[in-house]
Design a protein around this motif. Structure first.
Motif, PDB file in Angstrom:
ATOM      1  N   GLY A   1      41.188  39.565  52.531  1.00  0.00           N
ATOM      2  CA  GLY A   1      41.606  38.850  53.723  1.00  0.00           C
ATOM      3  C   GLY A   1      41.128  37.425  53.790  1.00  0.00           C
ATOM      4  O   GLY A   1      40.702  36.831  52.794  1.00  0.00           O
ATOM      5  N   GLU A   2      41.183  36.881  54.998  1.00  0.00           N
ATOM      6  CA  GLU A   2      40.735  35.528  55.271  1.00  0.00           C
ATOM      7  C   GLU A   2      40.068  35.514  56.645  1.00  0.00           C
ATOM      8  O   GLU A   2      40.108  36.492  57.387  1.00  0.00           O
ATOM      9  N   GLY A   3      39.449  34.397  56.970  1.00  0.00           N
ATOM     10  CA  GLY A   3      38.769  34.304  58.253  1.00  0.00           C
ATOM     11  C   GLY A   3      37.661  35.329  58.374  1.00  0.00           C
ATOM     12  O   GLY A   3      36.895  35.567  57.433  1.00  0.00           O
ATOM     13  N   GLU A   4      37.579  35.967  59.534  1.00  0.00           N
ATOM     14  CA  GLU A   4      36.539  36.972  59.781  1.00  0.00           C
ATOM     15  C   GLU A   4      36.712  38.219  58.913  1.00  0.00           C
ATOM     16  O   GLU A   4      35.827  39.071  58.868  1.00  0.00           O
ATOM     17  N   SER A   5      37.838  38.331  58.238  1.00  0.00           N
ATOM     18  CA  SER A   5      38.077  39.479  57.363  1.00  0.00           C
ATOM     19  C   SER A   5      37.487  39.291  55.979  1.00  0.00           C
ATOM     20  O   SER A   5      37.575  40.197  55.147  1.00  0.00           O
ATOM     21  N   GLY A   6      36.907  38.119  55.699  1.00  0.00           N
ATOM     22  CA  GLY A   6      36.203  37.930  54.439  1.00  0.00           C
ATOM     23  C   GLY A   6      36.966  37.079  53.453  1.00  0.00           C
ATOM     24  O   GLY A   6      37.890  36.341  53.808  1.00  0.00           O
ATOM     25  N   PHE A   7      36.599  37.204  52.189  1.00  0.00           N
ATOM     26  CA  PHE A   7      37.170  36.376  51.128  1.00  0.00           C
ATOM     27  C   PHE A   7      37.027  37.088  49.793  1.00  0.00           C
ATOM     28  O   PHE A   7      36.226  38.006  49.638  1.00  0.00           O
ATOM     29  N   GLY A   8      37.814  36.624  48.814  1.00  0.00           N
ATOM     30  CA  GLY A   8      37.849  37.277  47.517  1.00  0.00           C
ATOM     31  C   GLY A   8      38.869  38.403  47.517  1.00  0.00           C
ATOM     32  O   GLY A   8      39.409  38.776  48.565  1.00  0.00           O
ATOM     33  N   ARG A   9      39.146  38.925  46.338  1.00  0.00           N
ATOM     34  CA  ARG A   9      40.160  39.968  46.205  1.00  0.00           C
ATOM     35  C   ARG A   9      39.681  41.070  45.271  1.00  0.00           C
ATOM     36  O   ARG A   9      39.008  40.820  44.268  1.00  0.00           O
ATOM     37  N   ILE A  10      40.056  42.305  45.620  1.00  0.00           N
ATOM     38  CA  ILE A  10      39.926  43.443  44.727  1.00  0.00           C
ATOM     39  C   ILE A  10      41.340  43.933  44.412  1.00  0.00           C
ATOM     40  O   ILE A  10      42.307  43.477  45.016  1.00  0.00           O
ATOM     41  N   HIS A  11      41.463  44.831  43.455  1.00  0.00           N
ATOM     42  CA  HIS A  11      42.744  45.399  43.022  1.00  0.00           C
ATOM     43  C   HIS A  11      43.562  44.370  42.246  1.00  0.00           C
ATOM     44  O   HIS A  11      43.431  43.165  42.416  1.00  0.00           O
ATOM     45  N   GLY A  12      44.425  44.874  41.389  1.00  0.00           N
ATOM     46  CA  GLY A  12      45.362  44.055  40.661  1.00  0.00           C
ATOM     47  C   GLY A  12      44.706  43.104  39.680  1.00  0.00           C
ATOM     48  O   GLY A  12      43.507  43.166  39.399  1.00  0.00           O
ATOM     49  N   ALA A  13      45.528  42.203  39.135  1.00  0.00           N
ATOM     50  CA  ALA A  13      45.020  41.217  38.185  1.00  0.00           C
ATOM     51  C   ALA A  13      43.974  40.322  38.817  1.00  0.00           C
ATOM     52  O   ALA A  13      42.974  39.960  38.180  1.00  0.00           O
ATOM     53  N   ASP A  14      44.175  39.970  40.109  1.00  0.00           N
ATOM     54  CA  ASP A  14      43.181  39.159  40.802  1.00  0.00           C
ATOM     55  C   ASP A  14      41.848  39.902  40.908  1.00  0.00           C
ATOM     56  O   ASP A  14      40.783  39.294  40.814  1.00  0.00           O
ATOM     57  N   GLY A  15      41.918  41.220  41.114  1.00  0.00           N
ATOM     58  CA  GLY A  15      40.702  42.016  41.192  1.00  0.00           C
ATOM     59  C   GLY A  15      39.973  42.083  39.866  1.00  0.00           C
ATOM     60  O   GLY A  15      38.738  42.068  39.835  1.00  0.00           O
ATOM     61  N   LEU A  16      40.690  42.149  38.765  1.00  0.00           N
ATOM     62  CA  LEU A  16      40.053  42.125  37.448  1.00  0.00           C
ATOM     63  C   LEU A  16      39.375  40.773  37.211  1.00  0.00           C
ATOM     64  O   LEU A  16      38.224  40.710  36.771  1.00  0.00           O
ATOM     65  N   ARG A  17      40.097  39.695  37.517  1.00  0.00           N
ATOM     66  CA  ARG A  17      39.515  38.359  37.315  1.00  0.00           C
ATOM     67  C   ARG A  17      38.361  38.088  38.265  1.00  0.00           C
ATOM     68  O   ARG A  17      37.497  37.256  37.974  1.00  0.00           O
ATOM     69  N   GLU A  18      38.331  38.783  39.414  1.00  0.00           N
ATOM     70  CA  GLU A  18      37.229  38.609  40.369  1.00  0.00           C
ATOM     71  C   GLU A  18      35.894  38.983  39.738  1.00  0.00           C
ATOM     72  O   GLU A  18      34.847  38.460  40.110  1.00  0.00           O
ATOM     73  N   PHE A  19      35.932  39.905  38.769  1.00  0.00           N
ATOM     74  CA  PHE A  19      34.705  40.385  38.148  1.00  0.00           C
ATOM     75  C   PHE A  19      34.571  39.893  36.704  1.00  0.00           C
ATOM     76  O   PHE A  19      34.029  40.581  35.842  1.00  0.00           O
ATOM     77  N   ALA A  20      35.078  38.708  36.463  1.00  0.00           N
ATOM     78  CA  ALA A  20      34.988  38.096  35.139  1.00  0.00           C
ATOM     79  C   ALA A  20      34.840  36.588  35.303  1.00  0.00           C
ATOM     80  O   ALA A  20      35.053  36.048  36.383  1.00  0.00           O
ATOM     81  N   ARG A  21      34.452  35.939  34.234  1.00  0.00           N
ATOM     82  CA  ARG A  21      34.316  34.472  34.248  1.00  0.00           C
ATOM     83  C   ARG A  21      35.268  33.874  33.220  1.00  0.00           C
ATOM     84  O   ARG A  21      35.402  34.370  32.108  1.00  0.00           O
ATOM     85  N   ALA A  22      35.944  32.835  33.640  1.00  0.00           N
ATOM     86  CA  ALA A  22      36.900  32.184  32.750  1.00  0.00           C
ATOM     87  C   ALA A  22      36.157  31.436  31.647  1.00  0.00           C
ATOM     88  O   ALA A  22      35.163  30.750  31.904  1.00  0.00           O
ATOM     89  N   LYS A  23      36.623  31.583  30.437  1.00  0.00           N
ATOM     90  CA  LYS A  23      36.056  30.879  29.292  1.00  0.00           C
ATOM     91  C   LYS A  23      37.184  30.131  28.586  1.00  0.00           C
ATOM     92  O   LYS A  23      38.099  30.734  28.018  1.00  0.00           O
TER      93      LYS A  23
END
Length: 490
Positions: free
Chosen positions: A428-450
């Protein structure tokens, strides 16, 4: 290890479900130490080997689906059928993460552009190391596994701190993982109260924290993370809106609305709490909604309020709504601890706590609006921005409303359906937080770009990155850039 323990209780009966250690800061630090070594081993495995083991874990969870559903039922009070649905979502998300991690995160070539014509460029996403997951009690398997599955698939080790109300589920998830990956403690669970989670978030060896819970607690976790500049993905609940347009299928909308609001006793971050109905269909919608609500029973169709303290919030919101609005179903006597009967109140002012604050109970406020535009304006006035719903027969109009509805996800002519699509990001956004889980975005959330560039050959006539660069080199570069970018587009 600490010898102190605490009990998890069945909120419907008060019976003890299990006893668990109150892990101290020292216990947590030891778990993180073990996870660091496990993370190096796990990251070094070929991606195909990690995929194989995660798919084996999926099979193990599937074989234990009835056991896990029963444990979720015992610790939360929700019906076994709802707990089974939760485990089905866990399994489908784990399957998607395992099968898509390499495609999303693996090394790929990147076009270096004309200026970098002499370069070869690649991009890949590498594991972070140790990821800490701090989970909630309302969906004690699905919600944390939405981070755990994707973090593991990205090559990280995980230390999970479940809610003190549902520790047994978290413990069992880690135990079953060890059946598929016995060599190293790649996925560990630590149990305890708030101080256990605080110690985990504050450990400097943790490379990312995934938190689900209240906005107030998220701010405290964020402060702990700030000490070590540890990044955080936070899912902090919502006050989701349900919009019924003038051309909506009223029967389908009412049915979806009621389930979205009352399932899991309303204890769903992306559940329905605010309903805005176009004037043209308001009366038939309310007749349908109230008729369906009369058949839904607390303790039969949905379970108790899992966290006892939430009853005070629910009672306060109901009492305030009743004073200023008109009761359709339920009312001030709806709270019968540990259960809350369905409550529907219409014409509640928009500045009421029942409209502005997250209730997290089986309650709905309904407001008549001129049209979908007014509904959208009111829906977007919330400080929260998690999910939402639009019901309309006009596919194009519904899509426009969905895109403009504030939040990370919107369902059209369905309820919370985005949570069941593993390829879609959740957050979400605002008071619901930030960042994403699930999907390709969720995979990239737990990795660092090289990013890596390799010079394939010297660029003829343009020795730019050298102190031997001359005026002619720079002039050729300017001419090239002017040729490529200097013409105005008409």
């Amino acid at each position: 290890m600490s010898t102190l323990t605490f009990d998890s209780l069945n909120p419907a009966t008060g019976d003890v479900v299990g006893s668990h250690p109150r892990h101290t800061a020292a216990d947590v630090h030891e778990a993180v130490e073990r996870a660091g070594e496990a993370a190096r081993w796990w990251a070094a495995l070929p991606p195909a080997e990690r995929k194989r083991r995660l798919l084996d874990y999926k099979a193990v969870l599937t074989r234990h689906i009835r056991e896990l559903a029963r444990l979720i039922h015992d610790e939360t009070g929700k019906p076994v059928g709802d707990a089974t649905l939760e485990m089905v979502l866990v399994i489908t998300h784990l399957d998607w993460a395992a099968r898509h991690a390499q495609k999303v995160l693996g090394r790929r070539r990147v076009n270096p552009g004309t200026i970098g014509l002499n370069l070869a460029a690649t991009l890949e996403y590498l594991p972070l190391g140790v990821v800490a997951v701090i989970g909630p009690w309302n969906y004690p398997a699905f919600t944390p596994m939405g981070s755990i599955s994707y973090a593991l698939a990205a090559g990280n080790a995980v230390v999970f701190k479940p809610s003190e109300l549902t520790p047994g589920v978290g413990v069992r998830l880690a135990e079953l993982f060890a059946e598929s990956v016995p060599e190293q403690p790649v996925f560990q669970t630590v149990t305890g109260l708030g101080e256990t989670g605080a110690a985990l978030a504050a450990d400097p060896r943790v490379k990312k924290v995934a938190f689900t819970g209240s906005t107030a607690t998220a701010k405290r976790v964020m402060a702990a993370c700030a000490e070590n500049l540890t990044p955080l993905v936070a899912e902090c609940g919502g006050k989701d809106a349900f919009i019924v347009d003038a051309d909506a299928d009223v029967a389908a909308a009412a049915d979806a609305c009621l389930w979205g609001a009352l399932s899991n006793a309303g204890q769903t971050c992306a559940g329905v709490e605010r309903v805005y109905v176009a004037d043209a269909v308001y009366e038939p919608f309310m007749r349908e909604l109230s008729g369906l609500a009369a058949k839904v029973k607390a303790g039969e169709d949905y379970g108790p309020i899992t966290m006892p303290g939430q009853l005070d919030v629910i009672r306060r919101h109901i009492d305030d709504a009743v004073k200023s609005g008109r009761v359709v179903t339920g009312g001030s006597g709806a709270v019968r601890a540990p259960y809350v009967d369905p409550v529907i109140v219409e014409d509640v002012p928009e500045d009421s706590p029942a409209v502005r604050e997250e209730t997290f109970g089986p309650t709905i406020t309904v407001r008549r609006v001129r049209d979908a535009q007014e509904a959208l304006d009111l829906a977007n006035a919330s400080a929260y921005g998690l999910g939402g719903t639009v019901f309309s027969r006009d596919a194009r109009r519904a899509a426009q409303l969905a895109r403009r509805l504030r939040g990370g996800m919107t369902a059209i002519n369905s309820i919370i359906s985005f949570a069941g699509v593993p390829a879609l990001p959740f957050g979400g956004e605002g008071e619901s937080g930030f960042g994403r889980i699930h999907g390709a975005d969720g995979l990239r959330e737990f990795a660092r770009a090289k990013a890596v560039t390799r010079q394939r050959f010297p660029m003829p006539g343009m020795n730019i990155t050298s102190f031997r660069r001359g005026p002619a080199d720079l002039e050729r570069l300017v001419r090239l850039v002017t040729f490529l970018h200097g013409r105005r587009k008409r």
